[in-house]
Design a protein around this motif. Sequence first.
Motif, PDB file in Angstrom:
ATOM      1  N   ARG A 423       5.063   7.684 -16.126  1.00  0.00           N
ATOM      2  CA  ARG A 423       4.160   8.700 -15.584  1.00  0.00           C
ATOM      3  C   ARG A 423       2.896   8.065 -15.015  1.00  0.00           C
ATOM      4  N   ILE A 424       2.365   7.073 -15.754  1.00  0.00           N
ATOM      5  CA  ILE A 424       1.156   6.403 -15.255  1.00  0.00           C
ATOM      6  C   ILE A 424       1.447   5.731 -13.924  1.00  0.00           C
ATOM      7  N   SER A 425       2.618   5.052 -13.824  1.00  0.00           N
ATOM      8  CA  SER A 425       2.864   4.357 -12.561  1.00  0.00           C
ATOM      9  C   SER A 425       3.162   5.336 -11.432  1.00  0.00           C
ATOM     10  N   ALA A 426       3.815   6.469 -11.754  1.00  0.00           N
ATOM     11  CA  ALA A 426       4.014   7.478 -10.708  1.00  0.00           C
ATOM     12  C   ALA A 426       2.655   7.955 -10.197  1.00  0.00           C
ATOM     13  N   GLY A 427       1.744   8.237 -11.145  1.00  0.00           N
ATOM     14  CA  GLY A 427       0.404   8.685 -10.766  1.00  0.00           C
ATOM     15  C   GLY A 427      -0.319   7.639  -9.941  1.00  0.00           C
ATOM     16  N   GLY A 428      -0.261   6.376 -10.391  1.00  0.00           N
ATOM     17  CA  GLY A 428      -0.911   5.285  -9.649  1.00  0.00           C
ATOM     18  C   GLY A 428      -0.347   5.157  -8.248  1.00  0.00           C
ATOM     19  N   ALA A 429       0.998   5.262  -8.155  1.00  0.00           N
ATOM     20  CA  ALA A 429       1.641   5.112  -6.850  1.00  0.00           C
ATOM     21  C   ALA A 429       1.223   6.231  -5.902  1.00  0.00           C
ATOM     22  N   VAL A 430       1.094   7.456  -6.442  1.00  0.00           N
ATOM     23  CA  VAL A 430       0.676   8.579  -5.595  1.00  0.00           C
ATOM     24  C   VAL A 430      -0.707   8.305  -5.015  1.00  0.00           C
ATOM     25  N   ILE A 431      -1.591   7.761  -5.875  1.00  0.00           N
ATOM     26  CA  ILE A 431      -2.957   7.513  -5.406  1.00  0.00           C
ATOM     27  C   ILE A 431      -2.982   6.424  -4.330  1.00  0.00           C
ATOM     28  N   ILE A 432      -2.191   5.364  -4.553  1.00  0.00           N
ATOM     29  CA  ILE A 432      -2.137   4.305  -3.538  1.00  0.00           C
ATOM     30  C   ILE A 432      -1.571   4.860  -2.226  1.00  0.00           C
ATOM     31  N   ALA A 433      -0.518   5.702  -2.354  1.00  0.00           N
ATOM     32  CA  ALA A 433       0.090   6.285  -1.159  1.00  0.00           C
ATOM     33  C   ALA A 433      -0.927   7.142  -0.408  1.00  0.00           C
ATOM     34  N   ALA A 434      -1.731   7.915  -1.158  1.00  0.00           N
ATOM     35  CA  ALA A 434      -2.745   8.751  -0.521  1.00  0.00           C
ATOM     36  C   ALA A 434      -3.764   7.891   0.199  1.00  0.00           C
ATOM     37  N   TYR A 435      -4.119   6.770  -0.439  1.00  0.00           N
ATOM     38  CA  TYR A 435      -5.083   5.870   0.200  1.00  0.00           C
ATOM     39  C   TYR A 435      -4.555   5.409   1.561  1.00  0.00           C
ATOM     40  N   PHE A 436      -3.275   4.997   1.581  1.00  0.00           N
ATOM     41  CA  PHE A 436      -2.689   4.529   2.847  1.00  0.00           C
ATOM     42  C   PHE A 436      -2.519   5.677   3.844  1.00  0.00           C
ATOM     43  N   GLY A 437      -2.355   6.903   3.325  1.00  0.00           N
ATOM     44  CA  GLY A 437      -2.261   8.045   4.221  1.00  0.00           C
ATOM     45  C   GLY A 437      -3.596   8.317   4.916  1.00  0.00           C
ATOM     46  N   ILE A 438      -4.686   8.097   4.172  1.00  0.00           N
ATOM     47  CA  ILE A 438      -6.007   8.351   4.742  1.00  0.00           C
ATOM     48  C   ILE A 438      -6.468   7.180   5.608  1.00  0.00           C
ATOM     49  N   ASN A 439      -6.150   5.967   5.152  1.00  0.00           N
ATOM     50  CA  ASN A 439      -6.499   4.784   5.947  1.00  0.00           C
ATOM     51  C   ASN A 439      -5.227   4.073   6.398  1.00  0.00           C
ATOM     52  N   PRO A 440      -4.492   4.641   7.354  1.00  0.00           N
ATOM     53  CA  PRO A 440      -3.205   4.044   7.689  1.00  0.00           C
ATOM     54  C   PRO A 440      -3.409   2.697   8.364  1.00  0.00           C
ATOM     55  N   PRO A 441      -2.728   1.662   7.873  1.00  0.00           N
ATOM     56  CA  PRO A 441      -2.795   0.394   8.581  1.00  0.00           C
ATOM     57  C   PRO A 441      -2.150   0.624   9.950  1.00  0.00           C
TER      58      PRO A 441
END
Lengths: 557, 82
Positions: A423-441
């Motif tokens: 659950r922690i890693s799912a949560g962490g992954a969601v946050i990282i994914a959101a970061y890349f969604g907001i700042n797309p390389p």
Amino acid sequence: MDIQTWTYIIVGLTFTLYIGIAIWTRVGTTKGFYVAGGGVSPLANGMATAADWMSAASFISMAGLISFMGYDGSVYLMGWTGGYVLLALLLAPYLRKFGKFTVPDFIGDRYYSNYARSVAVICALFVSFTYVAGQMRGVGVVFSRFLEVDINLGVILGTGIVFFYAVMGGMKGITYTQVAQYCVLIFAFMVPAIFISIMMTGNPIPQLGFGDQLSDGTYLLDKLDGLHAELGFAAYTDGSKSLIDVFFITAALMVGTAGLPHVIVRFFTVPKVKDARISAGYALVFIAILYTTAPAISAFARTNLIETIHNKPYDKLPSWVINWKKTGLIEFKDKNRDGIVQYLGDLSKNEVKIDKDIIVLANPEIAKLPNWVIALVAAGGLAAALSTAAGLLLVISTSVAHDIIKKQWKPNISEKEELMWARISAGGAVIIAAYFGINPPDYVAATVALAFGLAAASFFPAIVLGVFFKRMNKEGAISGMIAGLLFTIFYILKFKFGLLGGGNQNDWWFGISPEGIGTLGMLINLFTALVIMKFTPPPPNEVQKIVENIRIPEKID
Amino acid sequence: MNKQKVYWSKNLKYIGVLMSIWFVVSFGCGILLKDFLNNYQLGGFKLGFWFAQQGAIYVFVLLIFIYVLLMNRLDKDFELEE
């Protein structure tokens, strides 16, 4: 009611549905979290797989892409469906029989090596992160276009929803929301397609309307080829890519599809081997509905677009053109100042710039459909993006909690702790994914080639060899994976990202583009693995037993 | 043990035949033979183009269902039903 009100209502309803499902499917075990307890019916799994697989790109961009590529777009159609034949015949039944949780599980156990497992985990994480960034961005884009909210707010809203059902329900929550999301997205895709087909050819089935006559008695495709010739584009039914490149890209996409971990894990969720086979069949039926409709939309929209804008006075363009001009998806510049639009293959004279996404997004307006259909397309785009994002996030969380923490780092943790880590890693992954969604390389699009290339060059050969060559040992498989990966990464970095000396189209090896190089990477993997295998000892007896065992369906558990 | 080998070799035979068809309809008709097949029409479609954008996909679906039927029958013959 106006479009925005409808969009709020329909998107609101679908989101409530997804949350309701999440609450209903809470899980309390790792097996529930990783593979939905292994109790998903083949039909439901087929639908979930289809939604898992069809991303924001399939829903929003593919028809438009094909519209501008003509025949060349076939690489996506055949490539992204043909992989399911490979899955059904070569992978899914055996991986189901093997009966663990992840792809790195299979690689690690079959090749009796944590080193092999680590290579697989790194690939799985890389492929999934690459992919998920694009999905979160897609969510933001749909929100901003249809609801006129800020893209970043859109990403955060989407993230919140995925966070809720992925962290709570794991694979079980994801599976049943994906079933709902499939229904939403296919309905949203088909309604405008059917109306456009009727409007242009009088045939309600887009797949048939595609080959039908227009009101003036000419066949749609002949008309389109004629228009293309007139305006100086390559013939629609012919395309402009080289034969070898079309061949290699199609193969790389097929093999890559079959090797994508978020697709493969879906087959761990059904009860029996026989269910794994049939659910691959159902999945392809559900996917084929969209994939055979998309090229029809492409041809309808292309013809319609040319006829609507070419040689028309600027002040008499239809209202949908004006509406979409505001979004920047379609741009005009009256170069020769004659007050008339020229849409031409010759770039120096062409006056129109069209973004591929407009083909699906503006479809309902072009066909003059009611506002609720437009809102439905928004909900469909969101369903496609969210369902794929959730599947990928699960792979990331399982890779971290199961393949890294449980299998390598802390083998003694209890199931409860492992579930907490998942659950922690799912949560962490969601946050990282959101970061890349907001700042797309800005290289997001380019990295998709990399994701498929890596899946094709690493997972697919390793799994197939593991099932079909009992003699395949860890030395062969690991060196094969590394050779395939290094080659593919090298080629894509060089020709796609311009690193390591760079190079352009004329420098491509054998005329193969970076999108198609995964095929060569796969062949290098196979060749290396087979040669090294010849000179190294066979795998231990118990591993050969595993191979014999996964080939026969018998009782599981 | 012997029975397992027979089962496996039958499975391989099915896979071989079906994968050949898979190759022929997509890489064959849709890509390598496309220009030749485009001389023929299927309704309003040039045949090669139709295989690449429609036909191959329909055949893919059929192939999986044929494999499912063949394997279900094979499982029954070998009493390997779960």
